[in-house]
Scaffold this motif. Structure first.
Motif, PDB file in Angstrom:
ATOM      1  N   GLU A  38       0.834  -1.203   0.000  1.00 41.78           N
ATOM      2  CA  GLU A  38       0.000   0.000   0.000  1.00 41.78           C
ATOM      3  C   GLU A  38       0.872   1.258   0.000  1.00 41.78           C
ATOM      4  N   PHE A  39       1.324   1.731   1.146  1.00 43.63           N
ATOM      5  CA  PHE A  39       2.196   2.897   1.121  1.00 43.63           C
ATOM      6  C   PHE A  39       3.505   2.590   0.381  1.00 43.63           C
ATOM      7  N   THR A  40       4.005   3.586  -0.326  1.00 43.34           N
ATOM      8  CA  THR A  40       5.280   3.459  -1.022  1.00 43.34           C
ATOM      9  C   THR A  40       6.431   3.645  -0.038  1.00 43.34           C
ATOM     10  N   LEU A  41       7.623   3.275  -0.463  1.00 40.74           N
ATOM     11  CA  LEU A  41       8.807   3.472   0.367  1.00 40.74           C
ATOM     12  C   LEU A  41       8.987   4.956   0.688  1.00 40.74           C
ATOM     13  N   GLU A  42       8.734   5.810  -0.280  1.00 47.95           N
ATOM     14  CA  GLU A  42       8.860   7.248  -0.049  1.00 47.95           C
ATOM     15  C   GLU A  42       7.895   7.717   1.040  1.00 47.95           C
ATOM     16  N   GLU A  43       6.664   7.216   1.004  1.00 47.45           N
ATOM     17  CA  GLU A  43       5.676   7.607   2.011  1.00 47.45           C
ATOM     18  C   GLU A  43       6.054   7.082   3.400  1.00 47.45           C
ATOM     19  N   LEU A  44       6.565   5.855   3.444  1.00 52.12           N
ATOM     20  CA  LEU A  44       6.980   5.277   4.720  1.00 52.12           C
ATOM     21  C   LEU A  44       8.163   6.040   5.306  1.00 52.12           C
ATOM     22  N   ARG A  45       9.093   6.433   4.469  1.00 55.69           N
ATOM     23  CA  ARG A  45      10.226   7.221   4.951  1.00 55.69           C
ATOM     24  C   ARG A  45       9.761   8.583   5.467  1.00 55.69           C
ATOM     25  N   ALA A  46       8.781   9.167   4.803  1.00 48.95           N
ATOM     26  CA  ALA A  46       8.238  10.437   5.280  1.00 48.95           C
ATOM     27  C   ALA A  46       7.625  10.271   6.667  1.00 48.95           C
ATOM     28  N   ALA A  47       6.952   9.132   6.899  1.00 50.37           N
ATOM     29  CA  ALA A  47       6.332   8.877   8.197  1.00 50.37           C
ATOM     30  C   ALA A  47       7.384   8.785   9.295  1.00 50.37           C
ATOM     31  N   VAL A  48       8.432   8.013   9.056  1.00 52.97           N
ATOM     32  CA  VAL A  48       9.474   7.839  10.069  1.00 52.97           C
ATOM     33  C   VAL A  48      10.186   9.166  10.338  1.00 52.97           C
ATOM     34  N   ASP A  49      10.464   9.908   9.284  1.00 50.93           N
ATOM     35  CA  ASP A  49      11.141  11.198   9.459  1.00 50.93           C
ATOM     36  C   ASP A  49      10.264  12.180  10.229  1.00 50.93           C
ATOM     37  N   GLU A  50       8.993  12.292   9.853  1.00 46.85           N
ATOM     38  CA  GLU A  50       8.106  13.252  10.515  1.00 46.85           C
ATOM     39  C   GLU A  50       7.894  12.872  11.977  1.00 46.85           C
ATOM     40  N   ALA A  51       7.700  11.595  12.239  1.00 47.07           N
ATOM     41  CA  ALA A  51       7.514  11.147  13.622  1.00 47.07           C
ATOM     42  C   ALA A  51       8.736  11.470  14.466  1.00 47.07           C
ATOM     43  N   SER A  52       9.917  11.344  13.873  1.00 42.86           N
ATOM     44  CA  SER A  52      11.142  11.599  14.630  1.00 42.86           C
ATOM     45  C   SER A  52      11.229  13.048  15.094  1.00 42.86           C
ATOM     46  N   HIS A  53      10.606  13.971  14.376  1.00 39.38           N
ATOM     47  CA  HIS A  53      10.622  15.371  14.776  1.00 39.38           C
ATOM     48  C   HIS A  53       9.889  15.583  16.104  1.00 39.38           C
ATOM     49  N   PHE A  54       8.991  14.658  16.434  1.00 39.32           N
ATOM     50  CA  PHE A  54       8.219  14.752  17.676  1.00 39.32           C
ATOM     51  C   PHE A  54       8.684  13.724  18.711  1.00 39.32           C
ATOM     52  N   GLY A  55       9.795  13.061  18.424  1.00 42.36           N
ATOM     53  CA  GLY A  55      10.307  12.051  19.341  1.00 42.36           C
ATOM     54  C   GLY A  55       9.480  10.784  19.368  1.00 42.36           C
ATOM     55  N   LEU A  56       8.765  10.487  18.278  1.00 48.04           N
ATOM     56  CA  LEU A  56       7.876   9.326  18.231  1.00 48.04           C
ATOM     57  C   LEU A  56       8.454   8.225  17.344  1.00 48.04           C
ATOM     58  N   ARG A  57       8.276   6.992  17.772  1.00 47.74           N
ATOM     59  CA  ARG A  57       8.662   5.838  16.967  1.00 47.74           C
ATOM     60  C   ARG A  57       7.493   5.382  16.100  1.00 47.74           C
TER      61      ARG A  57
END
Length: 428
Positions: free
Chosen positions: A228-247
């Protein structure tokens, strides 16, 4: 091993303006030291307020301490389930379309017994990994934390991050029906939409992010083998979450969806059903946890016998249970990090411990299975400083069972004593 502090430090309760601090002394006949991977005999655990203050074999218990005698039992850290759905309301057949028949208040009130049953079965902490009605898990977490209702300590996702019509969406109804905001909160269809959803979740109290990388078994119109989600979308999720200290944890059954999630940098892959050799090697190299719910196939099959589950879901599930279990065995043999997660809600909320026997059957030692639900689970959550073992400074989360789970792990299915934060919730 830790020595007990001097008795003078524990000799009396300390009065404060708001409470009287009580020192508790637990006599443990056997104590599972999950950090060292061994069993200790005749230990004493001293607890002040909500924290463990000392652990050791000292014979003398300080004057004034309240004694809890578990000398005929095996004592363990409170268990942690890293994949639950406590805020999903009543377990009534597994069809998400039932949410269209209930108000948010009904779902919330139906979830109260789920929390109590989970705690009383020995799970003092859970990572709750998503709800269809957004933020219901945040409310349940906060009600438990305030002491309004009994339940485990909850770390919550707030909602599913899913593509429209994807594994975490509410689907299967007429296309001209417009869902309320809380049933479509997490839909995202580009890297920037993924980032926008995660920003909302962070601002609304999520503790971590759940994204769905592949199709699902228990979703209408889904295909567990699909990406479903692309690798680009998944990387965006991990990067954005990291800005808030979230895994980030990623639901993924399909082999490519699993590998994409690992490459994107998620903390764990949920289910990991069809993981291949490349995926296993990748998970080991990256230190990614696999959170594989290898018991709940029993509940899906039981529901199917009684027609308590949509036929479409049964068809999605065909042959996947055994595939997942054999891949779990391969992951154990390869030395991949594995955490304890049951998808509680697919099964009743008080049977999660039945998974321990399946983990042992498919390759783990009893100690490894226990560690998956204690020290490893705490590591995955990022809270090893306060969870996952019986050590000074950690939360006083303690359970006890009759018998020795290192000899027969099934004794964990019948927990006799439950303490969370120094408070006893079950003792028999």
């Amino acid at each position: 091993m830790y020595s007990l502090f001097a008795a003078v430090a524990f000799g009396q309760s300390v009065a404060t303006p708001n409470r009287v601090e009580q020192v508790l002394a637990i006599k443990a006949g056997r104590l599972i030291d999950v950090d060292a991977g061994k069993e200790l005999i005749n230990q004493v655990i001293l607890i002040r307020d909500s924290r463990i203050e000392a652990v050791g074999p000292a014979a003398d218990i300080p004057a004034g301490a309240k004694i809890i005698d578990l000398s005929s039992m095996t004592v363990l850290p409170g268990l942690i389930d890293c994949h639950t759905h406590l805020a999903d309301g009543a377990r009534d057949g597994g069809d998400p379309l039932t949410y269209l028949k209930k108000t948010a208040a009904e779902v919330a009130l139906e979830s109260v017994p789920n929390a109590r049953l989970t705690l009383e079965s020995g799970f003092t902490t859970v990572r709750d990994v998503g709800v269809y009605r957004a933020l219901g898990d945040v409310a349940l977490r906060d009600a438990i934390a305030r002491g309004d209702i009994p339940g485990p300590r909850m770390y919550v996702a707030g909602a599913y991050v899913t593509i429209s019509g994807g594994a975490g969406s509410l689907s299967g109804f007429s296309p001209d029906v417009v869902l309320p905001w809380d049933l479509r909160y997490g839909e995202a269809n580009s890297p920037w939409e993924v980032r926008a959803v995660i920003r909302k979740l962070a601002s609304n109290g999520a503790d971590h992010i759940k994204i769905l990388s592949s199709g699902a078994v228990l979703t209408h119109g889904s295909n567990p083998s699909s990406q479903e989600f692309t690798l680009e979308e998944l990387r965006a999720a991990v990067d954005e979450a990291s800005h808030f200290g979230l895994r980030v944890e990623a639901h993924a059954h399909a082999a490519q969806g699993i590998k994409n999630a690992i490459l994107a940098g998620v903390a764990s892959v949920e289910h990991a059903t069809m993981i291949d050799e490349e995926g296993i090697a990748l998970a080991k190299a990256r230190g990614t946890y696999l959170d594989m719910d290898i018991y709940d196939e029993e509940c899906i099959e039981e529901d199917a016998k009684h027609s308590n589950i949509p036929l479409e879901f049964v068809q999605h599930d065909a042959n996947l249970g055994q595939i997942q279990r054999e891949n779990f065995r391969k992951a154990v043999q390869a030395g991949v990090k594995l955490s304890f997660g049951t998808d509680a809600g697919v099964c009743p909320y008080d049977v999660a411990a039945k998974q321990f026997a399946f983990m042992v059957k498919y390759g783990m030692s009893p100690m490894q299975a226990i560690q998956s639900a204690t020290s490893s689970a705490a590591d995955l959550l990022g809270h090893s400083d306060v969870l996952g073992s019986i050590r000074p400074g950690k939360y006083a989360d303690v359970i006890a069972v009759a018998g020795d789970p290192l000899q027969d792990v099934r004794v964990l299915e019948n927990v006799s004593f439950v303490m969370k934060d120094g408070k006893i919730y079950k003792q028999r």
